[in-house]
Write a protein that holds these residues in place. Structure first.
Motif, PDB file in Angstrom:
ATOM      1  N   GLU A 267       5.422   7.038   0.532  1.00 25.91           N
ATOM      2  CA  GLU A 267       5.344   8.267  -0.266  1.00 25.91           C
ATOM      3  C   GLU A 267       4.084   8.305  -1.118  1.00 25.91           C
ATOM      4  O   GLU A 267       3.332   9.286  -1.106  1.00 25.91           O
ATOM      5  N   ASN A 268       3.831   7.253  -1.883  1.00 28.75           N
ATOM      6  CA  ASN A 268       2.641   7.221  -2.733  1.00 28.75           C
ATOM      7  C   ASN A 268       1.360   7.125  -1.903  1.00 28.75           C
ATOM      8  O   ASN A 268       0.318   7.644  -2.302  1.00 28.75           O
ATOM      9  N   ALA A 269       1.447   6.471  -0.753  1.00 31.16           N
ATOM     10  CA  ALA A 269       0.280   6.373   0.127  1.00 31.16           C
ATOM     11  C   ALA A 269      -0.116   7.758   0.643  1.00 31.16           C
ATOM     12  O   ALA A 269      -1.295   8.123   0.644  1.00 31.16           O
ATOM     13  N   ALA A 270       0.887   8.526   1.091  1.00 29.19           N
ATOM     14  CA  ALA A 270       0.606   9.866   1.611  1.00 29.19           C
ATOM     15  C   ALA A 270       0.003  10.756   0.536  1.00 29.19           C
ATOM     16  O   ALA A 270      -0.932  11.526   0.791  1.00 29.19           O
ATOM     17  N   GLU A 271       0.519  10.634  -0.679  1.00 28.30           N
ATOM     18  CA  GLU A 271      -0.014  11.448  -1.773  1.00 28.30           C
ATOM     19  C   GLU A 271      -1.441  11.022  -2.131  1.00 28.30           C
ATOM     20  O   GLU A 271      -2.315  11.869  -2.346  1.00 28.30           O
ATOM     21  N   ALA A 272      -1.676   9.704  -2.190  1.00 27.06           N
ATOM     22  CA  ALA A 272      -3.016   9.209  -2.523  1.00 27.06           C
ATOM     23  C   ALA A 272      -4.025   9.621  -1.451  1.00 27.06           C
ATOM     24  O   ALA A 272      -5.183   9.945  -1.760  1.00 27.06           O
ATOM     25  N   TYR A 273      -3.586   9.605  -0.199  1.00 26.82           N
ATOM     26  CA  TYR A 273      -4.463  10.047   0.901  1.00 26.82           C
ATOM     27  C   TYR A 273      -4.860  11.503   0.714  1.00 26.82           C
ATOM     28  O   TYR A 273      -6.032  11.881   0.857  1.00 26.82           O
ATOM     29  N   SER A 274      -3.891  12.330   0.376  1.00 26.28           N
ATOM     30  CA  SER A 274      -4.157  13.750   0.155  1.00 26.28           C
ATOM     31  C   SER A 274      -5.124  13.946  -1.009  1.00 26.28           C
ATOM     32  O   SER A 274      -6.044  14.771  -0.940  1.00 26.28           O
ATOM     33  N   LEU A 275      -4.924  13.185  -2.081  1.00 27.73           N
ATOM     34  CA  LEU A 275      -5.807  13.285  -3.244  1.00 27.73           C
ATOM     35  C   LEU A 275      -7.218  12.801  -2.902  1.00 27.73           C
ATOM     36  O   LEU A 275      -8.208  13.382  -3.360  1.00 27.73           O
ATOM     37  N   LEU A 276      -7.309  11.754  -2.089  1.00 23.73           N
ATOM     38  CA  LEU A 276      -8.615  11.229  -1.692  1.00 23.73           C
ATOM     39  C   LEU A 276      -9.424  12.284  -0.942  1.00 23.73           C
ATOM     40  O   LEU A 276     -10.634  12.432  -1.163  1.00 23.73           O
ATOM     41  N   LEU A 277      -8.761  13.024  -0.068  1.00 23.64           N
ATOM     42  CA  LEU A 277      -9.452  14.066   0.701  1.00 23.64           C
ATOM     43  C   LEU A 277     -10.012  15.155  -0.208  1.00 23.64           C
ATOM     44  O   LEU A 277     -10.935  15.883   0.176  1.00 23.64           O
ATOM     45  N   GLY A 278      -9.466  15.255  -1.419  1.00 23.47           N
ATOM     46  CA  GLY A 278      -9.968  16.234  -2.376  1.00 23.47           C
ATOM     47  C   GLY A 278     -11.373  15.917  -2.868  1.00 23.47           C
ATOM     48  O   GLY A 278     -12.038  16.781  -3.454  1.00 23.47           O
ATOM     49  N   PHE A 279     -11.830  14.689  -2.622  1.00 21.57           N
ATOM     50  CA  PHE A 279     -13.179  14.288  -3.051  1.00 21.57           C
ATOM     51  C   PHE A 279     -14.210  14.393  -1.916  1.00 21.57           C
ATOM     52  O   PHE A 279     -15.359  13.983  -2.080  1.00 21.57           O
ATOM     53  N   LYS A 280     -13.789  14.930  -0.781  1.00 23.13           N
ATOM     54  CA  LYS A 280     -14.721  15.081   0.342  1.00 23.13           C
ATOM     55  C   LYS A 280     -15.822  16.080   0.004  1.00 23.13           C
ATOM     56  O   LYS A 280     -15.590  17.084  -0.657  1.00 23.13           O
ATOM     57  N   SER A 281     -17.025  15.797   0.499  1.00 26.44           N
ATOM     58  CA  SER A 281     -18.143  16.723   0.320  1.00 26.44           C
ATOM     59  C   SER A 281     -17.952  17.940   1.222  1.00 26.44           C
ATOM     60  O   SER A 281     -17.584  17.798   2.388  1.00 26.44           O
ATOM     61  N   SER A 282     -18.203  19.111   0.666  1.00 28.27           N
ATOM     62  CA  SER A 282     -18.107  20.335   1.464  1.00 28.27           C
ATOM     63  C   SER A 282     -19.432  20.632   2.163  1.00 28.27           C
ATOM     64  O   SER A 282     -19.493  21.499   3.043  1.00 28.27           O
ATOM     65  N   GLN A 283     -20.464  19.880   1.813  1.00 28.68           N
ATOM     66  CA  GLN A 283     -21.790  20.103   2.376  1.00 28.68           C
ATOM     67  C   GLN A 283     -22.167  19.080   3.448  1.00 28.68           C
ATOM     68  O   GLN A 283     -22.877  19.394   4.407  1.00 28.68           O
TER      69      GLN A 283
END
Length: 412
Positions: A267-283
């Motif tokens: 559960e916490n792994a899936a949430e942390a993964y989702s949060l990590l993707l929030g730091f992806k560069s859009s450029q």
């Protein structure tokens, strides 16, 4: 339609529905795993643009190997670079100081090379005539000033099966860096310039496999996890109390993910993964941001977490498939035995019925036809059920099984 034909038809319907139900579950799981692999591949390709050398000093190789971002010739070149360095330095891999040019043996390079070569499929007991288990065992641990090196060495010893004696030696040396938080005894972690999410993520990733056999390690992992959870923010995980912020950062979020994976906390792994993707560069494809800019160090930590998550999902998927295969084989054997028994009973019944009067046969034929029609109607009604997904299919399987049981009972 006779009894055996009816049995075959119902069995085929039930099997088809069951296969469809299992397929839905497998596809859902595989899609998540493949998504993580795609993220890992993009990140590895970005990092290889920063450093594409097939050299043991390249920190980005492991993720690139697992994601398929490098080919066989790259792997061979990497192995050759390790062999050349070992030959030149009497079985050691050296670190060269950027400023002074001074060379010292690097436990970190040796541990990483062992893990990478093992992942590439090479025999780590014979790399240019050197055995990496011996290389790791011969390193003087009193020279280690950074516990991150011990974490990597412990993971390497486990990966290449270097032996319990070496693993315990490294574990003991690493546990010496663990401490309980002075202000809150429910918190703890690896003390390297203080306790932090980053430190604890790497620490837990290394020592978690020993929790079941060592109470001291189990307590250390639990308190280290408590610390990580205390640093959770809305957008990710923050690093430490000393440098606390109201925001998370990609490095700490990535290393928190590694900790959750190591403990099997889905559960916490899936949430942390989702949060990590929030730091992806859009450029920039594959890059991760640190305070709004593409950052190689943040991307490297993200790569390590994506690698760990992909391998965790792949391993879990493989275990589920093995379990399902075993259950399917058992079910098929049971069904075959039941079918044989029913066929024998039916044959015996048919022989007995052949001695009855013509009018009795006619009556039974009429009854059989009516029962077949009723069974067919039940099957048709069930097959047209509008439900979708695993729940709907499971209901369909149940209804088919009931219809089959009713039809068979009437024929007896």
């Amino acid at each position: 339609m006779n009894k055996n034909q009816t049995i075959k038809k119902l069995t085929a319907c039930i099997c088809a529905a069951a296969v469809a139900a299992l397929s839905c579950v497998a596809v859902s799981f595989a899609a998540e795993k493949e998504d993580v692999l795609e993220e890992l591949s993009d990140t590895s390709l970005y990092l290889l643009e920063q450093n594409s050398s097939a050299d043991y000093t390249n920190d980005y190789v492991l993720g690139a190997v697992v994601s398929g971002a490098v080919d066989e010739s790259f792997c061979e070149s990497y192995k050759e670079s390790v062999e050349a360095a070992l030959s030149e330095n009497d079985g050691k891999l050296m670190y060269t100081d950027y400023y002074s040019g001074e060379q010292t043996e690097s436990l970190m390079y040796e541990a990483t090379a062992a893990i990478v070569l093992n992942k590439m499929g090479y025999d780590t007991t014979d790399i240019g005539g050197y055995n990496f288990a011996d290389i790791l065992a011969s390193y003087d641990l009193s020279l280690v000033s950074n516990p991150y090196y011990l974490c990597e060495a412990l993971k390497a010893a486990r990966a290449i099966n270097a032996g319990d004696e070496l693993e315990q030696k490294l574990l003991e040396a690493l546990m010496a860096y663990y401490t309980v938080d002075e202000s809150d005894s429910s918190l703890g972690g690896m003390d390297y310039w203080g306790i932090s999410t980053d430190n604890n993520g790497v620490f837990i990733d290394a020592v978690a496999p020993y929790m079941s056999e060592n109470e001291e390690v189990k307590e250390a992992v639990e308190k280290s996890l408590n610390f990580i959870l205390s640093m959770k923010r809305d957008d990710g995980y923050d690093s430490s109390v000393a440098y606390a912020s109201e925001y998370g950062n990609p490095d700490s979020t990535a290393l928190a993910l590694r900790a959750f994976i190591a403990c099997g906390d889905d559960e916490n792994a899936a949430e942390a993964y989702s949060l990590l993707l929030g730091f992806k560069s859009s450029q920039t494809t594959g890059a991760y941001l640190y305070y709004g800019s593409d950052n190689v160090y943040a991307t490297k930590d993200a790569q390590s977490a994506l690698l760990a998550y992909y391998e965790y999902l792949a391993s879990s998927s493989s275990e589920e498939e093995t379990t399902e295969s075993t259950e399917t084989t058992t079910d098929e054997t049971t069904e075959a035995d039941e079918t044989t028994t029913e066929a024998t009973t039916a044959e015996s019944d048919d022989e007995s019925e052949s001695t009855t009067a013509e009018d009795t046969e006619a009556e039974e034929t009429t009854t059989t036809t009516a029962s077949t029609t009723e069974s067919s109607t039940a099957s048709t009604s069930t097959d047209s059920n509008p439900n979708t997904g695993a729940t709907g299919i499971t209901a369909t399987v149940t209804m088919l099984a009931i219809a089959g049981a009713i039809a068979l009972k009437k024929r007896r």
